[in-house]
Design a protein around this motif. Structure first.
Motif, PDB file in Angstrom:
ATOM      1  N   MET A   1      -9.471  18.172  46.798  1.00 40.82           N
ATOM      2  CA  MET A   1      -9.818  17.293  47.886  1.00 40.82           C
ATOM      3  C   MET A   1      -9.058  17.742  49.137  1.00 40.82           C
ATOM      4  SD  MET A   1      -9.355  13.216  47.882  1.00 40.82           S
ATOM      5  CE  MET A   1     -10.641  12.277  48.581  1.00 40.82           C
ATOM      6  N   PRO A   2      -9.778  17.985  50.256  1.00 39.59           N
ATOM      7  CA  PRO A   2      -9.101  18.454  51.463  1.00 39.59           C
ATOM      8  C   PRO A   2      -8.264  17.340  52.077  1.00 39.59           C
ATOM      9  CG  PRO A   2     -11.433  18.126  51.894  1.00 39.59           C
ATOM     10  CD  PRO A   2     -11.219  17.913  50.430  1.00 39.59           C
ATOM     11  N   LYS A   3      -7.185  17.771  52.721  1.00 42.25           N
ATOM     12  CA  LYS A   3      -6.286  16.819  53.365  1.00 42.25           C
ATOM     13  C   LYS A   3      -6.949  16.254  54.623  1.00 42.25           C
ATOM     14  CE  LYS A   3      -1.654  16.412  55.174  1.00 42.25           C
ATOM     15  NZ  LYS A   3      -0.418  17.089  55.534  1.00 42.25           N
ATOM     16  N   ARG A   4      -6.829  14.942  54.803  1.00 34.25           N
ATOM     17  CA  ARG A   4      -7.399  14.298  55.985  1.00 34.25           C
ATOM     18  C   ARG A   4      -6.606  14.662  57.219  1.00 34.25           C
ATOM     19  NH1 ARG A   4      -8.502   8.014  55.315  1.00 34.25           N
ATOM     20  NH2 ARG A   4      -8.243   8.233  57.535  1.00 34.25           N
ATOM     21  N   ARG A   5      -7.328  14.995  58.274  1.00 35.05           N
ATOM     22  CA  ARG A   5      -6.663  15.269  59.541  1.00 35.05           C
ATOM     23  C   ARG A   5      -6.377  13.957  60.240  1.00 35.05           C
ATOM     24  NH1 ARG A   5      -9.726  19.418  63.066  1.00 35.05           N
ATOM     25  NH2 ARG A   5      -7.885  19.059  64.295  1.00 35.05           N
ATOM     26  N   ARG A   6      -5.274  13.919  60.944  1.00 36.41           N
ATOM     27  CA  ARG A   6      -4.909  12.724  61.694  1.00 36.41           C
ATOM     28  C   ARG A   6      -4.826  13.086  63.166  1.00 36.41           C
ATOM     29  NH1 ARG A   6      -1.538   8.725  58.380  1.00 36.41           N
ATOM     30  NH2 ARG A   6      -2.147   9.257  56.269  1.00 36.41           N
ATOM     31  N   PHE A   7      -5.353  12.209  63.979  1.00 35.58           N
ATOM     32  CA  PHE A   7      -5.383  12.447  65.416  1.00 35.58           C
ATOM     33  C   PHE A   7      -4.576  11.363  66.126  1.00 35.58           C
ATOM     34  CE2 PHE A   7      -9.171  14.363  63.700  1.00 35.58           C
ATOM     35  CZ  PHE A   7      -9.194  15.595  64.324  1.00 35.58           C
ATOM     36  N   GLY A   8      -3.815  11.767  67.111  1.00 39.17           N
ATOM     37  CA  GLY A   8      -3.033  10.825  67.903  1.00 39.17           C
ATOM     38  C   GLY A   8      -3.916  10.096  68.901  1.00 39.17           C
ATOM     39  N   ARG A   9      -3.340   9.072  69.504  1.00 39.79           N
ATOM     40  CA  ARG A   9      -4.078   8.249  70.463  1.00 39.79           C
ATOM     41  C   ARG A   9      -4.572   9.083  71.647  1.00 39.79           C
ATOM     42  NH1 ARG A   9      -0.840   3.428  71.983  1.00 39.79           N
ATOM     43  NH2 ARG A   9      -1.771   2.570  70.137  1.00 39.79           N
ATOM     44  N   GLU A  10      -3.766  10.055  72.094  1.00 43.03           N
ATOM     45  CA  GLU A  10      -4.167  10.862  73.249  1.00 43.03           C
ATOM     46  C   GLU A  10      -5.426  11.673  72.954  1.00 43.03           C
ATOM     47  OE1 GLU A  10      -0.970  11.027  71.954  1.00 43.03           O
ATOM     48  OE2 GLU A  10      -0.170   9.586  73.391  1.00 43.03           O
ATOM     49  N   VAL A  11      -5.489  12.252  71.747  1.00 39.78           N
ATOM     50  CA  VAL A  11      -6.661  13.056  71.365  1.00 39.78           C
ATOM     51  C   VAL A  11      -7.884  12.156  71.283  1.00 39.78           C
ATOM     52  CG1 VAL A  11      -7.666  14.481  69.537  1.00 39.78           C
ATOM     53  CG2 VAL A  11      -5.259  14.737  70.129  1.00 39.78           C
ATOM     54  N   LYS A  12      -7.715  10.996  70.661  1.00 39.48           N
ATOM     55  CA  LYS A  12      -8.833  10.060  70.524  1.00 39.48           C
ATOM     56  C   LYS A  12      -9.312   9.599  71.896  1.00 39.48           C
ATOM     57  CE  LYS A  12      -7.187   8.231  66.108  1.00 39.48           C
ATOM     58  NZ  LYS A  12      -6.656   7.035  65.424  1.00 39.48           N
ATOM     59  N   LEU A  13      -8.365   9.253  72.768  1.00 43.12           N
ATOM     60  CA  LEU A  13      -8.715   8.779  74.101  1.00 43.12           C
ATOM     61  C   LEU A  13      -9.441   9.866  74.896  1.00 43.12           C
ATOM     62  CD1 LEU A  13      -8.563   6.455  76.089  1.00 43.12           C
ATOM     63  CD2 LEU A  13      -6.332   7.269  76.799  1.00 43.12           C
ATOM     64  N   ALA A  14      -8.963  11.097  74.797  1.00 48.89           N
ATOM     65  CA  ALA A  14      -9.620  12.205  75.507  1.00 48.89           C
ATOM     66  C   ALA A  14     -11.039  12.408  74.986  1.00 48.89           C
ATOM     67  CB  ALA A  14      -8.805  13.484  75.345  1.00 48.89           C
ATOM     68  N   ALA A  15     -11.218  12.311  73.664  1.00 49.16           N
ATOM     69  CA  ALA A  15     -12.549  12.485  73.076  1.00 49.16           C
ATOM     70  C   ALA A  15     -13.487  11.377  73.543  1.00 49.16           C
ATOM     71  CB  ALA A  15     -12.451  12.497  71.551  1.00 49.16           C
ATOM     72  N   VAL A  16     -13.001  10.146  73.543  1.00 50.67           N
ATOM     73  CA  VAL A  16     -13.834   9.017  73.973  1.00 50.67           C
ATOM     74  C   VAL A  16     -14.206   9.162  75.442  1.00 50.67           C
ATOM     75  CG1 VAL A  16     -13.810   6.528  74.403  1.00 50.67           C
ATOM     76  CG2 VAL A  16     -12.988   7.420  72.225  1.00 50.67           C
ATOM     77  N   GLU A  17     -13.249   9.560  76.274  1.00 50.90           N
ATOM     78  CA  GLU A  17     -13.548   9.729  77.696  1.00 50.90           C
ATOM     79  C   GLU A  17     -14.593  10.818  77.913  1.00 50.90           C
ATOM     80  OE1 GLU A  17      -9.651  10.328  79.318  1.00 50.90           O
ATOM     81  OE2 GLU A  17      -9.312   8.172  79.582  1.00 50.90           O
ATOM     82  N   ARG A  18     -14.522  11.872  77.120  1.00 52.88           N
ATOM     83  CA  ARG A  18     -15.528  12.938  77.232  1.00 52.88           C
ATOM     84  C   ARG A  18     -16.897  12.427  76.795  1.00 52.88           C
ATOM     85  NH1 ARG A  18     -12.814  18.117  74.421  1.00 52.88           N
ATOM     86  NH2 ARG A  18     -14.905  18.961  74.753  1.00 52.88           N
ATOM     87  N   MET A  19     -16.920  11.592  75.746  1.00 55.86           N
ATOM     88  CA  MET A  19     -18.194  11.006  75.307  1.00 55.86           C
ATOM     89  C   MET A  19     -18.778  10.124  76.401  1.00 55.86           C
ATOM     90  SD  MET A  19     -17.355   9.863  71.383  1.00 55.86           S
ATOM     91  CE  MET A  19     -18.903   9.022  71.140  1.00 55.86           C
ATOM     92  N   LEU A  20     -17.930   9.284  76.988  1.00 49.91           N
ATOM     93  CA  LEU A  20     -18.395   8.374  78.031  1.00 49.91           C
ATOM     94  C   LEU A  20     -18.827   9.117  79.290  1.00 49.91           C
ATOM     95  CD1 LEU A  20     -15.782   5.501  77.618  1.00 49.91           C
ATOM     96  CD2 LEU A  20     -18.152   5.542  76.825  1.00 49.91           C
ATOM     97  N   ALA A  21     -18.292  10.321  79.490  1.00 47.49           N
ATOM     98  CA  ALA A  21     -18.679  11.134  80.647  1.00 47.49           C
ATOM     99  C   ALA A  21     -20.023  11.818  80.417  1.00 47.49           C
ATOM    100  CB  ALA A  21     -17.605  12.176  80.939  1.00 47.49           C
ATOM    101  N   GLY A  22     -20.535  11.734  79.180  1.00 43.78           N
ATOM    102  CA  GLY A  22     -21.860  12.277  78.910  1.00 43.78           C
ATOM    103  C   GLY A  22     -21.880  13.531  78.069  1.00 43.78           C
ATOM    104  N   GLU A  23     -20.733  13.955  77.589  1.00 38.28           N
ATOM    105  CA  GLU A  23     -20.701  15.152  76.757  1.00 38.28           C
ATOM    106  C   GLU A  23     -21.397  14.876  75.425  1.00 38.28           C
ATOM    107  OE1 GLU A  23     -17.354  18.283  75.140  1.00 38.28           O
ATOM    108  OE2 GLU A  23     -17.001  17.155  76.981  1.00 38.28           O
ATOM    109  N   LYS A  24     -22.075  15.871  74.900  1.00 41.80           N
ATOM    110  CA  LYS A  24     -22.820  15.711  73.654  1.00 41.80           C
ATOM    111  C   LYS A  24     -21.849  15.497  72.491  1.00 41.80           C
ATOM    112  CE  LYS A  24     -26.999  18.079  74.903  1.00 41.80           C
ATOM    113  NZ  LYS A  24     -27.875  16.968  75.036  1.00 41.80           N
ATOM    114  N   VAL A  25     -22.149  14.478  71.692  1.00 39.30           N
ATOM    115  CA  VAL A  25     -21.273  14.100  70.590  1.00 39.30           C
ATOM    116  C   VAL A  25     -21.242  15.192  69.529  1.00 39.30           C
ATOM    117  CG1 VAL A  25     -20.876  12.383  68.791  1.00 39.30           C
ATOM    118  CG2 VAL A  25     -21.623  11.655  71.050  1.00 39.30           C
ATOM    119  N   ALA A  26     -22.378  15.820  69.260  1.00 38.58           N
ATOM    120  CA  ALA A  26     -22.427  16.860  68.231  1.00 38.58           C
ATOM    121  C   ALA A  26     -21.519  18.038  68.595  1.00 38.58           C
ATOM    122  CB  ALA A  26     -23.854  17.336  68.024  1.00 38.58           C
ATOM    123  N   ALA A  27     -21.542  18.441  69.857  1.00 38.41           N
ATOM    124  CA  ALA A  27     -20.699  19.557  70.297  1.00 38.41           C
ATOM    125  C   ALA A  27     -19.222  19.172  70.241  1.00 38.41           C
ATOM    126  CB  ALA A  27     -21.078  19.970  71.719  1.00 38.41           C
TER     127      ALA A  27
END
Length: 127
Positions: A1-27
């Motif tokens: 079983m592969p180890k789960r990756r953990r992301f900090g709040r900054e990474v999550k926040l940056a990803a969400v902001e990119r999504m809200l800016a219109g970046e494609k979720v799949a990419a």
């Protein structure tokens, strides 16, 4: 079983902001190595609770706690707020009833559409 990756709040926040800016979720998912579903969950948490809802790995979720009124003044304020909200709900219900009745009347007055078996508006071509 592969180890789960953990992301900090900054990474999550940056990803969400990119999504809200219109970046494609799949990419974005491919770039970060995160399932699209997880990105959508991060976005939902962000939209419902702001950046603080994107918790750090290992931190327990903070459930909102309702505190009981401590003084008679607090109780009076709470009762006044409840009365105000009940009035608003009543007003909304009146509006909803009005629009339901209006919609029902419009539907009754509307001419029936051509259903199965109805004659067509133009004659058939004879080829």
């Amino acid at each position: 079983m592969p180890k789960r990756r953990r992301f900090g709040r900054e990474v999550k926040l940056a990803a969400v902001e990119r999504m809200l800016a219109g970046e494609k979720v799949a990419a974005l998912s491919k770039e970060l190595g995160v399932a699209c579903k997880m990105l959508y969950e991060w976005r939902a948490r962000y939209l419902s609770g702001g950046a603080s809802a994107l918790r750090e790995p290992g931190q327990p979720r903070k459930e909102p706690q309702l505190e009981p009124p401590r003084t008679p003044a607090d109780l009076g304020q709470a009762q006044a707020r409840i009365a105000e909200l009940e009035r608003k709900v009543g007003q909304q219900q009146l509006k909803l009833d009005f629009f339901r009745e209006a919609l029902r009347q419009v539907r009754e007055k509307r001419q029936p559409s051509d259903g199965p078996g109805a004659s067509s508006s133009t004659p058939r071509s004879r080829r």
